[in-house]
Design a protein around this motif. Structure first.
Motif: not given
Length: 155
Positions: A40-46, A48-58, A71-76, A91-96
């Protein structure tokens, strides 16, 4: 020459965090709870969210303007996300750790290059793409779902 990866700015999403479900729905947004980590990769913090963490899907427009590639797409976005500011060349781990679709755009927002690479090859791919002076910036997408992840420019 090196590159700079840019996360989405937290202030873009901050007004949404206090809204109820009805108000969020009118903005094409919903809350989700991360069911696993990573995944569940967050596009602000770059990160991944922890299991159980709340994210906005927009839905987020990541390529605006008068171009066929608009273009637009869903982001967490994690509710408690700190703003990521990777160092030049990092390169952050979320990308790597993901398969990444890399898309190069010129100053008129026309695509001038693209590739799909394993996360470990993102740095070299960015260096090569950004060495081309016709390239204004490069967008990184998670390849399988096609979701926008971040953008990169020359540092």
């Amino acid at each position: 020459m090196t590159f700079q990866i840019h996360a989405l700015p937290r202030e873009t999403f901050a007004p949404l965090f206090g809204l109820d479900e009805t108000a969020l729905a009118t903005r094409r947004a919903v809350w989700r709870i991360a069911e696993s980590s990573p995944g569940w990769p967050c596009r602000v913090s770059l990160a991944d969210a922890d299991k159980g963490e709340r994210l906005l899907l927009v839905n987020h427009e990541h390529l605006g303007g008068a171009t066929p590639y608009r273009a637009s797409h869903a982001v967490f976005v994690r509710e408690t996300a700190p703003q990521a500011r990777p160092e030049p060349g990092d390169v952050p781990d979320v990308i790597g750790r993901r398969l990444i679709s890399v898309r190069a755009f010129d100053g008129d927002w026309m695509m001038v290059g693209a590739d799909v690479v394993e996360g470990g090859a993102v740095a070299a791919t960015l260096e090569t793409m950004l060495a081309d002076r016709a390239v204004a910036e490069v967008h990184l997408h998670i390849a399988r779902p096609g979701c926008y992840l971040a953008r990169a420019t020359r540092a």
